[in-house]
Write an enzyme that holds these catalytic residues in place. Structure first.
Site, PDB file in Angstrom:
ATOM      1  CE  LYS A  72      -7.302 -19.401 -12.035  1.00  8.60           C
ATOM      2  NZ  LYS A  72      -6.603 -19.794 -10.824  1.00  8.60           N
ATOM      3  CG  ASP A 102      -3.894 -26.201  -7.077  1.00 10.37           C
ATOM      4  OD1 ASP A 102      -4.460 -26.122  -8.186  1.00 10.37           O
ATOM      5  OD2 ASP A 102      -4.015 -25.327  -6.197  1.00 10.37           O
ATOM      6  CG  PHE A 136      -3.194 -18.728  -5.174  1.00  8.72           C
ATOM      7  CD1 PHE A 136      -3.562 -17.744  -4.268  1.00  8.72           C
ATOM      8  CD2 PHE A 136      -4.144 -19.190  -6.075  1.00  8.72           C
ATOM      9  CE1 PHE A 136      -4.849 -17.218  -4.265  1.00  8.72           C
ATOM     10  CE2 PHE A 136      -5.432 -18.670  -6.080  1.00  8.72           C
ATOM     11  CZ  PHE A 136      -5.793 -17.685  -5.182  1.00  8.72           C
TER      12      PHE A 136
HETATM   13  C1  LIG Z   1      -7.086 -19.977  -9.374  1.00  6.84           C
HETATM   14  C2  LIG Z   1      -6.415 -21.008  -8.544  1.00  6.84           C
HETATM   15  C3  LIG Z   1      -7.043 -21.561  -7.417  1.00  6.84           C
HETATM   16  C4  LIG Z   1      -8.399 -21.084  -6.910  1.00  6.84           C
HETATM   17  O1  LIG Z   1      -9.419 -21.276  -7.825  1.00  6.84           O
HETATM   18  P1  LIG Z   1     -10.814 -20.483  -7.614  1.00  6.84           P
HETATM   19  O2  LIG Z   1     -11.683 -20.983  -8.721  1.00  6.84           O
HETATM   20  O3  LIG Z   1     -10.497 -19.021  -7.710  1.00  6.84           O
HETATM   21  O4  LIG Z   1     -11.322 -20.843  -6.277  1.00  6.84           O
HETATM   22  C5  LIG Z   1      -6.385 -22.550  -6.725  1.00  6.84           C
HETATM   23  N1  LIG Z   1      -5.165 -22.981  -7.115  1.00  6.84           N
HETATM   24  C6  LIG Z   1      -4.536 -22.486  -8.195  1.00  6.84           C
HETATM   25  C7  LIG Z   1      -3.213 -23.041  -8.590  1.00  6.84           C
HETATM   26  C8  LIG Z   1      -5.135 -21.465  -8.938  1.00  6.84           C
HETATM   27  O5  LIG Z   1      -4.489 -20.946  -9.983  1.00  6.84           O
END
Ligand SMILES: *Cc1c(COP(=O)(O)O)cnc(C)c1O
Length: 386
Positions: free
Chosen positions: A246, A217, A132
Protein backbone atom coordinates in the site's frame (compact mmCIF):
# COMPACT_ATOMS: atom_id res chain seq x y z
CA UNK A 1 -21.24 5.15 -23.54
CA UNK A 2 -19.32 4.11 -20.49
CA UNK A 3 -21.00 0.72 -20.38
CA UNK A 4 -19.60 -0.19 -23.80
CA UNK A 5 -16.23 1.39 -23.20
CA UNK A 6 -15.65 -0.68 -20.03
CA UNK A 7 -17.33 -3.92 -21.08
CA UNK A 8 -13.96 -5.45 -21.93
CA UNK A 9 -12.90 -5.24 -18.27
CA UNK A 10 -13.74 -8.26 -16.12
CA UNK A 11 -16.35 -7.36 -13.57
CA UNK A 12 -14.73 -7.96 -10.18
CA UNK A 13 -16.31 -4.99 -8.41
CA UNK A 14 -19.42 -2.82 -8.54
CA UNK A 15 -18.18 0.53 -9.80
CA UNK A 16 -19.95 3.88 -10.20
CA UNK A 17 -20.10 5.32 -13.74
CA UNK A 18 -17.83 8.27 -12.96
CA UNK A 19 -14.33 8.09 -14.45
CA UNK A 20 -11.54 9.84 -12.59
CA UNK A 21 -9.04 11.73 -14.69
CA UNK A 22 -6.82 13.67 -12.31
CA UNK A 23 -5.99 14.22 -8.69
CA UNK A 24 -4.06 16.53 -6.42
CA UNK A 25 -3.50 16.05 -2.69
CA UNK A 26 -6.80 15.13 -1.04
CA UNK A 27 -8.85 15.85 -4.17
CA UNK A 28 -9.87 13.74 -7.16
CA UNK A 29 -11.49 15.11 -10.34
CA UNK A 30 -13.82 13.19 -12.65
CA UNK A 31 -14.44 13.50 -16.41
CA UNK A 32 -17.14 16.12 -15.85
CA UNK A 33 -14.72 18.25 -13.84
CA UNK A 34 -16.45 17.41 -10.55
CA UNK A 35 -14.19 17.44 -7.44
CA UNK A 36 -14.27 14.78 -4.71
CA UNK A 37 -12.65 14.94 -1.29
CA UNK A 38 -10.82 11.63 -0.99
CA UNK A 39 -10.71 9.98 2.45
CA UNK A 40 -9.99 6.53 0.99
CA UNK A 41 -6.87 7.33 -1.08
CA UNK A 42 -6.91 4.05 -2.96
CA UNK A 43 -7.28 2.15 0.36
CA UNK A 44 -4.49 3.87 2.29
CA UNK A 45 -2.17 3.68 -0.71
CA UNK A 46 -1.61 7.33 -1.68
CA UNK A 47 -0.02 8.23 1.64
CA UNK A 48 1.15 11.63 0.36
CA UNK A 49 -2.13 12.26 -1.51
CA UNK A 50 -2.71 12.33 -5.26
CA UNK A 51 0.27 13.20 -7.48
CA UNK A 52 2.53 14.62 -4.75
CA UNK A 53 5.46 16.51 -6.34
CA UNK A 54 8.10 14.34 -4.58
CA UNK A 55 6.64 11.19 -6.13
CA UNK A 56 5.97 12.63 -9.59
CA UNK A 57 9.50 14.05 -9.75
CA UNK A 58 11.13 10.81 -8.58
CA UNK A 59 9.21 8.78 -11.19
CA UNK A 60 9.97 11.29 -13.96
CA UNK A 61 13.65 11.49 -13.09
CA UNK A 62 14.11 7.72 -12.83
CA UNK A 63 12.17 7.09 -16.05
CA UNK A 64 14.76 9.19 -17.93
CA UNK A 65 17.55 6.86 -16.80
CA UNK A 66 16.41 3.28 -16.30
CA UNK A 67 12.95 1.73 -15.93
CA UNK A 68 13.93 -1.91 -15.66
CA UNK A 69 17.09 -3.95 -15.97
CA UNK A 70 15.96 -7.37 -14.59
CA UNK A 71 15.99 -8.80 -11.08
CA UNK A 72 19.17 -10.66 -12.06
CA UNK A 73 21.10 -7.37 -11.66
CA UNK A 74 21.51 -4.87 -8.84
CA UNK A 75 20.09 -1.39 -9.29
CA UNK A 76 20.79 1.75 -7.31
CA UNK A 77 17.23 2.80 -6.20
CA UNK A 78 16.49 -0.69 -4.81
CA UNK A 79 19.66 -0.59 -2.74
CA UNK A 80 18.87 2.92 -1.51
CA UNK A 81 15.31 2.05 -0.45
CA UNK A 82 16.41 -1.20 1.23
CA UNK A 83 19.11 0.66 3.17
CA UNK A 84 16.62 3.31 4.28
CA UNK A 85 14.12 0.67 5.44
CA UNK A 86 16.77 -1.29 7.32
CA UNK A 87 18.21 1.85 8.94
CA UNK A 88 14.76 2.84 10.22
CA UNK A 89 13.48 -0.53 11.45
CA UNK A 90 14.57 -3.58 13.47
CA UNK A 91 15.02 -5.62 10.25
CA UNK A 92 18.23 -6.53 8.42
CA UNK A 93 17.23 -7.42 4.85
CA UNK A 94 14.50 -6.64 2.35
CA UNK A 95 12.91 -8.39 -0.65
CA UNK A 96 10.88 -6.14 -2.97
CA UNK A 97 7.77 -7.26 -4.86
CA UNK A 98 4.64 -5.84 -6.46
CA UNK A 99 1.66 -6.33 -4.15
CA UNK A 100 0.82 -6.91 -0.54
CA UNK A 101 -0.39 -10.43 -1.22
CA UNK A 102 2.91 -11.22 -2.93
CA UNK A 103 4.84 -9.86 0.08
CA UNK A 104 2.75 -12.06 2.39
CA UNK A 105 3.31 -15.09 0.14
CA UNK A 106 7.02 -14.34 0.54
CA UNK A 107 6.64 -14.15 4.33
CA UNK A 108 4.80 -17.48 4.36
CA UNK A 109 7.50 -19.09 2.21
CA UNK A 110 10.29 -17.62 4.34
CA UNK A 111 8.67 -18.92 7.55
CA UNK A 112 8.17 -22.38 5.98
CA UNK A 113 11.77 -22.47 4.79
CA UNK A 114 12.92 -21.42 8.26
CA UNK A 115 10.69 -24.11 9.82
CA UNK A 116 12.11 -26.73 7.46
CA UNK A 117 15.69 -25.79 8.31
CA UNK A 118 15.49 -24.68 11.94
CA UNK A 119 12.47 -26.37 13.48
CA UNK A 120 12.30 -29.94 12.26
CA UNK A 121 9.97 -29.34 9.32
CA UNK A 122 7.51 -27.03 11.08
CA UNK A 123 5.26 -25.34 8.49
CA UNK A 124 2.08 -24.10 10.16
CA UNK A 125 1.45 -20.38 10.55
CA UNK A 126 -1.09 -19.42 13.18
CA UNK A 127 -3.31 -16.57 11.96
CA UNK A 128 -6.45 -14.89 13.29
CA UNK A 129 -10.22 -14.83 12.83
CA UNK A 130 -11.28 -12.02 10.46
CA UNK A 131 -7.68 -11.38 9.40
CA UNK A 132 -7.02 -10.09 5.88
CA UNK A 133 -3.73 -11.01 4.20
CA UNK A 134 -4.53 -10.82 0.49
CA UNK A 135 -6.18 -12.57 -2.45
CA UNK A 136 -3.75 -15.21 -3.67
CA UNK A 137 -4.68 -18.77 -2.69
CA UNK A 138 -2.23 -18.99 0.22
CA UNK A 139 -3.01 -15.50 1.55
CA UNK A 140 -6.76 -16.17 1.27
CA UNK A 141 -6.13 -19.33 3.29
CA UNK A 142 -4.18 -17.32 5.86
CA UNK A 143 -7.04 -14.80 6.04
CA UNK A 144 -9.96 -15.33 8.39
CA UNK A 145 -12.74 -13.78 6.32
CA UNK A 146 -15.88 -15.91 6.88
CA UNK A 147 -17.21 -15.02 3.37
CA UNK A 148 -14.18 -16.77 1.84
CA UNK A 149 -14.68 -20.09 3.66
CA UNK A 150 -16.26 -21.82 0.66
CA UNK A 151 -14.49 -19.94 -2.12
CA UNK A 152 -11.88 -21.48 -4.46
CA UNK A 153 -11.65 -24.74 -2.53
CA UNK A 154 -9.46 -26.50 -1.64
CA UNK A 155 -7.54 -23.91 0.34
CA UNK A 156 -3.84 -24.09 1.17
CA UNK A 157 -3.42 -26.09 4.39
CA UNK A 158 -1.46 -25.03 7.44
CA UNK A 159 -3.14 -21.88 8.80
CA UNK A 160 -4.83 -22.66 12.14
CA UNK A 161 -6.85 -19.68 13.44
CA UNK A 162 -7.08 -18.07 16.87
CA UNK A 163 -9.51 -15.39 18.04
CA UNK A 164 -7.83 -11.95 17.72
CA UNK A 165 -6.54 -10.85 21.12
CA UNK A 166 -6.66 -14.31 22.70
CA UNK A 167 -3.11 -15.12 23.82
CA UNK A 168 -4.12 -18.37 25.55
CA UNK A 169 -5.68 -19.67 22.34
CA UNK A 170 -2.44 -18.96 20.46
CA UNK A 171 -0.44 -20.71 23.18
CA UNK A 172 -2.70 -23.78 22.85
CA UNK A 173 -2.26 -23.88 19.05
CA UNK A 174 1.55 -23.79 19.10
CA UNK A 175 3.05 -27.25 18.69
CA UNK A 176 5.91 -29.00 16.86
CA UNK A 177 4.35 -28.11 13.47
CA UNK A 178 4.22 -24.37 14.19
CA UNK A 179 6.68 -22.17 12.31
CA UNK A 180 5.20 -18.74 13.00
CA UNK A 181 2.37 -16.54 14.24
CA UNK A 182 1.19 -13.82 11.86
CA UNK A 183 -1.05 -10.82 12.50
CA UNK A 184 -2.01 -7.29 11.51
CA UNK A 185 -1.21 -4.77 14.29
CA UNK A 186 -4.57 -3.21 13.39
CA UNK A 187 -7.01 -5.51 11.60
CA UNK A 188 -8.14 -3.19 8.81
CA UNK A 189 -10.70 -5.06 6.71
CA UNK A 190 -12.17 -6.58 9.88
CA UNK A 191 -13.25 -3.08 10.90
CA UNK A 192 -10.15 -1.28 12.22
CA UNK A 193 -9.54 -3.38 15.32
CA UNK A 194 -6.22 -2.53 16.97
CA UNK A 195 -4.34 -5.25 18.82
CA UNK A 196 -3.81 -4.19 22.44
CA UNK A 197 -0.13 -3.41 23.16
CA UNK A 198 -0.23 -6.12 25.87
CA UNK A 199 -1.41 -8.65 23.26
CA UNK A 200 1.44 -7.72 20.90
CA UNK A 201 3.93 -7.90 23.78
CA UNK A 202 2.43 -11.19 24.95
CA UNK A 203 2.75 -12.65 21.45
CA UNK A 204 6.37 -11.52 21.23
CA UNK A 205 7.20 -13.16 24.57
CA UNK A 206 5.26 -16.33 23.73
CA UNK A 207 6.79 -16.79 20.27
CA UNK A 208 10.32 -16.25 21.70
CA UNK A 209 9.71 -18.70 24.52
CA UNK A 210 8.31 -21.37 22.16
CA UNK A 211 10.92 -20.75 19.48
CA UNK A 212 8.65 -19.69 16.59
CA UNK A 213 8.67 -16.58 14.40
CA UNK A 214 6.46 -13.52 14.77
CA UNK A 215 5.28 -11.99 11.48
CA UNK A 216 3.53 -8.61 11.28
CA UNK A 217 1.48 -7.79 8.19
CA UNK A 218 1.92 -4.00 8.06
CA UNK A 219 0.61 -3.57 4.55
CA UNK A 220 -2.08 -1.24 5.92
CA UNK A 221 -0.52 -0.08 9.20
CA UNK A 222 3.02 0.54 7.94
CA UNK A 223 4.47 3.68 6.33
CA UNK A 224 3.30 6.18 8.92
CA UNK A 225 -0.39 5.29 8.90
CA UNK A 226 -0.66 4.91 12.69
CA UNK A 227 1.51 7.92 13.50
CA UNK A 228 4.65 5.79 13.87
CA UNK A 229 6.65 4.61 10.87
CA UNK A 230 5.45 1.04 11.57
CA UNK A 231 2.42 0.00 13.60
CA UNK A 232 4.28 -2.52 15.78
CA UNK A 233 6.36 0.35 17.21
CA UNK A 234 3.21 1.38 19.12
CA UNK A 235 3.73 -1.63 21.39
CA UNK A 236 7.53 -1.45 21.50
CA UNK A 237 8.16 -4.93 20.11
CA UNK A 238 10.63 -6.19 17.50
CA UNK A 239 8.99 -8.80 15.22
CA UNK A 240 11.04 -11.27 13.12
CA UNK A 241 9.35 -10.60 9.78
CA UNK A 242 7.29 -7.69 8.41
CA UNK A 243 5.45 -7.08 5.16
CA UNK A 244 4.77 -3.68 3.62
CA UNK A 245 2.65 -2.65 0.62
CA UNK A 246 0.00 0.00 0.00
CA UNK A 247 1.67 3.25 1.21
CA UNK A 248 5.20 2.05 0.44
CA UNK A 249 4.94 3.11 -3.22
CA UNK A 250 2.68 6.10 -2.53
CA UNK A 251 0.42 4.93 -5.40
CA UNK A 252 2.66 2.73 -7.56
CA UNK A 253 2.73 -1.07 -7.17
CA UNK A 254 5.48 -1.74 -4.66
CA UNK A 255 5.59 -4.06 -1.66
CA UNK A 256 8.30 -5.53 0.53
CA UNK A 257 9.18 -8.43 2.77
CA UNK A 258 11.59 -7.54 5.59
CA UNK A 259 13.25 -9.93 8.03
CA UNK A 260 15.75 -10.03 10.84
CA UNK A 261 18.98 -11.79 10.06
CA UNK A 262 18.15 -15.02 11.91
CA UNK A 263 15.08 -15.49 9.69
CA UNK A 264 16.75 -14.57 6.37
CA UNK A 265 17.14 -18.11 5.02
CA UNK A 266 16.18 -17.87 1.33
CA UNK A 267 18.80 -19.34 -0.98
CA UNK A 268 19.18 -18.42 -4.65
CA UNK A 269 16.19 -19.84 -6.55
CA UNK A 270 13.77 -19.88 -3.59
CA UNK A 271 12.13 -16.54 -4.25
CA UNK A 272 11.93 -14.05 -7.10
CA UNK A 273 9.70 -12.33 -9.60
CA UNK A 274 10.10 -10.59 -12.94
CA UNK A 275 9.34 -7.07 -11.71
CA UNK A 276 10.78 -7.32 -8.21
CA UNK A 277 12.76 -4.33 -7.04
CA UNK A 278 12.68 -2.60 -10.41
CA UNK A 279 14.31 0.85 -10.33
CA UNK A 280 11.19 2.81 -11.32
CA UNK A 281 9.10 1.51 -8.40
CA UNK A 282 11.88 1.55 -5.82
CA UNK A 283 12.83 5.13 -6.77
CA UNK A 284 9.20 6.04 -6.06
CA UNK A 285 9.34 4.18 -2.73
CA UNK A 286 12.54 5.93 -1.70
CA UNK A 287 10.94 9.33 -2.39
CA UNK A 288 7.92 8.37 -0.28
CA UNK A 289 10.00 7.09 2.63
CA UNK A 290 12.23 10.19 2.60
CA UNK A 291 9.10 12.36 2.83
CA UNK A 292 7.80 10.32 5.80
CA UNK A 293 11.18 10.59 7.55
CA UNK A 294 11.36 14.40 7.23
CA UNK A 295 11.52 16.01 10.68
CA UNK A 296 8.06 16.44 12.19
CA UNK A 297 6.14 14.49 9.52
CA UNK A 298 5.11 11.51 11.67
CA UNK A 299 4.35 13.75 14.66
CA UNK A 300 2.00 15.69 12.38
CA UNK A 301 0.29 12.43 11.35
CA UNK A 302 -0.31 11.57 15.02
CA UNK A 303 -1.59 15.09 15.66
CA UNK A 304 -3.99 15.03 12.70
CA UNK A 305 -5.16 11.57 13.75
CA UNK A 306 -6.14 13.03 17.12
CA UNK A 307 -7.89 15.93 15.40
CA UNK A 308 -9.85 13.61 13.09
CA UNK A 309 -10.72 11.40 16.06
CA UNK A 310 -12.09 14.35 18.08
CA UNK A 311 -14.11 15.71 15.12
CA UNK A 312 -15.60 12.24 14.48
CA UNK A 313 -16.46 11.88 18.18
CA UNK A 314 -18.32 15.24 18.07
CA UNK A 315 -20.19 14.18 14.95
CA UNK A 316 -21.04 10.84 16.55
CA UNK A 317 -22.44 12.55 19.66
CA UNK A 318 -24.53 14.90 17.52
CA UNK A 319 -26.05 12.09 15.45
CA UNK A 320 -26.26 9.42 18.16
CA UNK A 321 -23.73 7.10 16.51
CA UNK A 322 -21.16 4.79 18.13
CA UNK A 323 -17.50 4.78 19.10
CA UNK A 324 -14.48 6.00 17.15
CA UNK A 325 -11.56 3.58 17.07
CA UNK A 326 -8.21 2.92 15.40
CA UNK A 327 -4.77 4.49 15.42
CA UNK A 328 -3.33 7.61 13.81
CA UNK A 329 -4.98 8.21 10.43
CA UNK A 330 -6.54 4.75 10.26
CA UNK A 331 -9.82 5.34 12.07
CA UNK A 332 -13.31 3.89 12.07
CA UNK A 333 -16.66 5.27 13.16
CA UNK A 334 -19.29 2.83 14.39
CA UNK A 335 -22.68 3.69 12.93
CA UNK A 336 -24.91 1.69 15.28
CA UNK A 337 -26.84 0.17 12.35
CA UNK A 338 -26.14 -1.19 8.87
CA UNK A 339 -26.22 2.12 7.03
CA UNK A 340 -22.56 2.00 5.88
CA UNK A 341 -23.15 1.26 2.19
CA UNK A 342 -26.01 3.76 1.88
CA UNK A 343 -23.92 6.43 3.59
CA UNK A 344 -20.91 5.79 1.32
CA UNK A 345 -23.22 6.18 -1.70
CA UNK A 346 -24.80 9.37 -0.44
CA UNK A 347 -21.41 10.86 0.49
CA UNK A 348 -20.15 10.01 -2.99
CA UNK A 349 -23.08 11.87 -4.54
CA UNK A 350 -22.04 14.89 -2.46
CA UNK A 351 -18.40 14.68 -3.50
CA UNK A 352 -16.86 12.75 -0.62
CA UNK A 353 -15.11 9.38 -0.94
CA UNK A 354 -15.48 7.11 2.09
CA UNK A 355 -15.23 3.37 2.69
CA UNK A 356 -17.37 0.95 4.71
CA UNK A 357 -15.43 -2.30 5.27
CA UNK A 358 -18.33 -3.55 7.39
CA UNK A 359 -22.04 -2.66 7.02
CA UNK A 360 -22.15 -0.84 10.39
CA UNK A 361 -18.91 1.09 10.15
CA UNK A 362 -17.03 3.74 8.16
CA UNK A 363 -13.25 3.66 7.73
CA UNK A 364 -11.12 6.79 7.23
CA UNK A 365 -7.74 6.57 5.46
CA UNK A 366 -6.94 10.10 4.25
CA UNK A 367 -3.58 11.20 2.89
CA UNK A 368 -1.08 11.43 5.76
CA UNK A 369 -0.55 15.11 4.87
CA UNK A 370 -4.30 15.91 4.94
CA UNK A 371 -4.96 19.38 6.39
CA UNK A 372 -7.20 20.23 9.33
CA UNK A 373 -9.41 22.29 7.01
CA UNK A 374 -9.84 19.23 4.76
CA UNK A 375 -10.81 17.22 7.85
CA UNK A 376 -13.35 19.95 8.69
CA UNK A 377 -14.68 19.82 5.12
CA UNK A 378 -15.05 16.03 5.34
CA UNK A 379 -16.95 16.31 8.66
CA UNK A 380 -19.31 18.84 7.10
CA UNK A 381 -20.01 16.64 4.04
CA UNK A 382 -20.44 13.54 6.22
CA UNK A 383 -22.75 15.47 8.55
CA UNK A 384 -24.89 16.47 5.54
CA UNK A 385 -24.97 12.87 4.30
CA UNK A 386 -26.08 11.68 7.76
C1 LIG B 1 -4.34 -4.60 1.33
C2 LIG B 1 -3.82 -5.62 2.27
C3 LIG B 1 -3.22 -6.81 1.81
C4 LIG B 1 -3.16 -7.18 0.33
O1 LIG B 1 -2.43 -6.28 -0.43
P1 LIG B 1 -2.60 -6.30 -2.04
O2 LIG B 1 -1.63 -5.27 -2.51
O3 LIG B 1 -4.03 -5.96 -2.33
O4 LIG B 1 -2.26 -7.66 -2.49
C5 LIG B 1 -2.71 -7.68 2.73
N1 LIG B 1 -2.77 -7.42 4.05
C6 LIG B 1 -3.32 -6.29 4.54
C7 LIG B 1 -3.31 -6.04 6.01
C8 LIG B 1 -3.88 -5.36 3.66
O5 LIG B 1 -4.46 -4.26 4.14
Amino acid sequence: MYAEKFAALMKVAERPPQVFVSGSGSWLVDEQGRRYLDFVQGWAVNCLGHCPPELTQAINAQAQHLVNCSPAFFNEPAARLAQLLVANSCFDQVFFCNSGAEANEGAIKLARKWGAKQRGGAFEIITFDNAFHGRTLATMSASGKPQWNQLFEPKVAGFPKAPFGDLEAVARLIDARTAAVMLEPVQGEAGVIAAAPEFMQGLRALTRERGVLLIVDEIQTGMGRTGKLFGHEQSGIDPDIMTLGKGLGGGVPLAALLAREAACCFEPGDQGGTFNGNPLMTAAGAAVLEALLAPGFLEAVAHKGEYLRSRLAQLSARHGLGAVRGRGLLLALELGSDIGAALVERAFAQGLLLNAPRPNLLRFMPALNVSESEIDAMIELLGAAL
